[in-house]
Design a protein around this motif. Structure first.
Motif, PDB file in Angstrom:
ATOM      1  N   ALA A   1      -0.730 -55.871   7.325  1.00  0.00           N
ATOM      2  CA  ALA A   1       0.520 -55.777   6.558  1.00  0.00           C
ATOM      3  C   ALA A   1       1.601 -55.070   7.367  1.00  0.00           C
ATOM      4  CB  ALA A   1       0.266 -55.036   5.248  1.00  0.00           C
ATOM      5  N   ARG A   2       1.241 -54.012   8.086  1.00  0.00           N
ATOM      6  CA  ARG A   2       2.231 -53.286   8.902  1.00  0.00           C
ATOM      7  C   ARG A   2       2.712 -54.156  10.061  1.00  0.00           C
ATOM      8  NH1 ARG A   2      -1.770 -48.920   7.959  1.00  0.00           N
ATOM      9  NH2 ARG A   2      -0.885 -47.599   6.291  1.00  0.00           N
TER      10      ARG A   2
ATOM     11  N   ASN B   1      14.561 -51.338   4.257  1.00  0.00           N
ATOM     12  CA  ASN B   1      14.682 -49.880   4.324  1.00  0.00           C
ATOM     13  C   ASN B   1      13.859 -49.182   3.246  1.00  0.00           C
ATOM     14  OD1 ASN B   1      16.670 -49.835   6.499  1.00  0.00           O
ATOM     15  ND2 ASN B   1      18.048 -50.779   4.990  1.00  0.00           N
ATOM     16  N   ALA B   2      12.942 -49.932   2.642  1.00  0.00           N
ATOM     17  CA  ALA B   2      12.117 -49.353   1.569  1.00  0.00           C
ATOM     18  C   ALA B   2      10.967 -48.553   2.174  1.00  0.00           C
ATOM     19  CB  ALA B   2      11.561 -50.467   0.688  1.00  0.00           C
ATOM     20  N   PRO B   3      10.484 -47.534   1.474  1.00  0.00           N
ATOM     21  CA  PRO B   3       9.324 -46.773   1.954  1.00  0.00           C
ATOM     22  C   PRO B   3       8.079 -47.659   1.967  1.00  0.00           C
ATOM     23  CG  PRO B   3       9.882 -46.139  -0.292  1.00  0.00           C
ATOM     24  CD  PRO B   3      10.990 -47.022   0.183  1.00  0.00           C
TER      25      PRO B   3
ATOM     26  N   LEU C   1       3.947 -52.133   1.213  1.00  0.00           N
ATOM     27  CA  LEU C   1       2.604 -52.349   1.780  1.00  0.00           C
ATOM     28  C   LEU C   1       1.710 -53.228   0.890  1.00  0.00           C
ATOM     29  CD1 LEU C   1       0.776 -51.646   4.203  1.00  0.00           C
ATOM     30  CD2 LEU C   1      -0.073 -49.711   2.874  1.00  0.00           C
ATOM     31  N   PRO C   2       1.608 -52.956  -0.431  1.00  0.00           N
ATOM     32  CA  PRO C   2       0.736 -53.809  -1.254  1.00  0.00           C
ATOM     33  C   PRO C   2       1.189 -55.273  -1.269  1.00  0.00           C
ATOM     34  CG  PRO C   2       1.316 -51.782  -2.415  1.00  0.00           C
ATOM     35  CD  PRO C   2       2.207 -51.851  -1.221  1.00  0.00           C
ATOM     36  N   VAL C   3       2.489 -55.481  -1.323  1.00  0.00           N
ATOM     37  CA  VAL C   3       3.022 -56.848  -1.371  1.00  0.00           C
ATOM     38  C   VAL C   3       2.768 -57.563  -0.048  1.00  0.00           C
ATOM     39  CG1 VAL C   3       5.105 -58.244  -1.657  1.00  0.00           C
ATOM     40  CG2 VAL C   3       4.790 -56.162  -3.014  1.00  0.00           C
TER      41      VAL C   3
END
Length: 580
Positions: free
Chosen positions: A179-180, A223-225, A230-232
């Motif tokens: 995901a990252r 720009n979201a944390p 991550l889950p999406v």
């Protein structure tokens, strides 16, 4: 028709008659009595170990049993002679008519010739590939996919009720890494420079994933944390990777019946239920493991963990199922997954795994033995490495994958049929060299070409016979005067055809599909050898002037082609009618 089984039943009938006549004690166990080709073909057509197996429990000399058995066997019209050899081995020679009937049976049964009832009523789960959904499959997965798929086909041919299953390892930390990595490609799709830090997946295959994420979410997550995206991104990228894996498997001709998710085990109570079941058996406890070999007291910190007493079922040491921080180990969901397979009613479980899973075998066998009360066997087949060569040099990595040669690299280079056959030329636990040049060359040193050439030769014979006015339908050929197939060379080729059902059972029992590839190579060699003999001895040629003689010889050629085709079908390889 299985001529070896038929003759074994004749041997058993004779032994029963001997027991009835008081020549043998009643109730002797005959499960280990075999009828097989002798090691030296000069000794006969078949050999039985009956006298050697029964001598000790019967309290008689092996030769004494063998001589009495030979006398009874010689009375059967299929047996030309029964000769005692050495201390009590019994060699049999069959009349030509017994072999000639095999040709008719092949033509009558078609590609079903050799099908066995070995697995009637037995449900088998073959789990294979099960690659982490973090990128394209590499060449090691390719070999595992081919072995697993061919094994499933072999077991199906032997009468088992087979399920092909893929276990998606989507519950571990590697999916967060995926995901990252996808997030960086998402940033790249927006014109930003991706920051592919060490530990992330660098392959170009994630570029389309990033573009798809941009199309779906726009700038929403730029720009979201991490906690928000991550889950999406984990879910979307896993779905994308599985779609790619399915497409790769399809290119190789592999189709799964079931896809099971590791992630689906969490939060459902399935892991807890499996562990509790083991706890109820007294197999789960809190304890401290001994330090691993090679560890010194200075670099080993003993800590209490929740352990599975796998040593009670043959393992070397007990295994952790829960870490000291309360999180499950990777072994815990694997226990639950295999428990699920047991609960689904499978009688046999087979796992096809990479060679790096060698330390996993005993612990998983112990868990399955405990959970099934010893009823369900688990066979783990470890797939050894494949070394790729081209132009005499190691084949380089794929830029698309970033770090390895992909399944698609191999299939695109040589095709699915060649890939599959070559991957089955060695036993699964033996290393395999895959030379892109050699697997495409047209020589007898290339088993793929050699077997396909044999099938193409048979097809050419049928075409010529058809042009000569011969009815080459299987029904017509089965009705040919097969007694004309009386030359020793023709009987030798038929003997190899008759061995096909026996080889199917041997390979199925051992879970070794590479035996099919080996048999086909030998059969092809026999066909080519017979063909070459015809160059010097015209009476052995398949195409003859006399219609009745040609009908029988064409029947032999066609029967050989049928068996080759049936074997290739198990391997997942399409037979060819012309070589190009």
């Amino acid at each position: 028709m299985n001529l070896f089984t038929d003759i074994r039943e004749l041997v058993l009938d004779c032994l029963a008659a001997m027991a009835g006549a008081g020549e043998l004690p009643a109730g002797l166990e005959t499960a280990n009595v075999t009828v097989e080709p002798p090691r030296d073909a000069a000794h006969g057509d078949m050999a039985t170990n009956a006298a050697m197996v029964l001598a000790k429990p019967a309290g008689l000399k092996p030769r004494e049993i063998a001589e009495a058995l030979a006398s009874r066997l010689a009375g059967d019209p299929r047996v030309a002679s029964a000769e005692v050899a050495g201390p009590g081995f019994l060699n049999l020679r069959l009349v030509p008519g017994a072999w000639q009937k095999v040709v008719g049976a092949v033509l009558s049964d078609g590609r079903d010739f050799g099908r066995a009832r070995l697995g009637a009523g037995i449900k088998v789960n073959v789990e294979f590939v099960s690659a982490n959904p973090t990128g394209p499959m590499h060449v090691g997965h390719t070999r595992g996919a081919v072995v697993g798929d061919a094994l499933a086909a072999l077991l199906d041919f032997a009468g088992y009720d087979v399920t092909r299953e893929y276990y998606i390892n989507d519950g571990g930390a590697q999916v967060d890494v995926l995901a990252r990595s996808a997030f960086e490609r998402y940033r790249e799709a927006h014109g930003l420079s991706p920051e592919i830090a060490e530990g992330l997946y660098p392959g170009d295959y994630l570029i389309p994933v990033g573009e798809a994420l941009k199309a779906e979410f726009g700038e929403r997550y730029l720009n979201a944390p991490e906690g928000e995206w991550l889950p999406v991104f984990r879910e979307r990228s896993t779905e994308a990777m599985m779609a790619m894996i399915r497409a790769d498997l399809d290119a190789l001709g592999v189709r799964m019946d079931v896809y099971s998710s590791e992630k689906a085990l969490y939060g459902t109570g399935k892991i807890e239920a499996a562990i509790d079941r083991l706890r109820g058996m007294g197999l789960i406890y809190e304890g401290v493991l001994e330090p691993p070999k090679g560890k010194t007291p200075e670099d080993w910190e003993p800590r209490e963990q929740t352990l599975f007493r796998s040593t009670a079922h043959g393992d070397d040491v007990d295994r952790p199922v829960k870490k000291s921080d309360g999180a499950w180990t990777y072994f815990a969901p694997d226990i639950a997954y295999h428990d699920d397979k047991v609960q689904r009613g499978f009688d046999v479980l087979i796992d096809i795994l990479g060679a790096d899973h060698g330390g996993y075998v005993k612990r998983m066998k112990a868990a399955v033995a405990a959970l099934s009360d010893g009823r369900v066997p688990l066979d783990v087949k470890l797939i050894q490495l494949v070394k790729l060569y081209k132009n005499g040099e190691p084949f380089k990595m794929s830029k698309r994958a970033g770090t390895f040669v992909t399944l698609r690299d191999v299939v695109d280079e040589v095709g699915a049929d060649v890939t599959r056959f070559v991957m089955l030329t060695r036993k699964n636990d033996a290393p395999l060299d895959f030379d892109f040049d050699k697997v495409l060359e047209q020589s007898r040193d290339n088993p793929v070409w050699y077997v396909q050439y044999a099938h193409a030769r048979v097809a050419s014979v049928l075409r010529k016979a058809g042009e000569a006015g011969v009815d080459t339908s299987d029904a017509a050929l089965a009705g040919a005067d097969l007694s004309r197939l009386d030359h020793p060379a023709e009987i030798a080729l038929i003997r190899k055809l008759a061995d096909w059902p026996r080889q199917v059972e041997i390979a199925a029992r051992a879970h070794e599909p590479h035996r099919v590839a080996g048999y086909l190579t030998e059969l092809a060699a026999d066909l080519h050898g017979h063909w070459n003999k015809g160059n010097d001895e015209p009476s052995l040629r398949f195409v003859q002037d006399d219609p009745a003689t040609m009908g029988a010889k064409i029947a032999l050629a066609r029967a050989t082609g049928v068996v080759i085709s049936a074997g290739l079908a198990i391997l997942g390889v399409t037979p060819v009618d012309e070589m190009r």
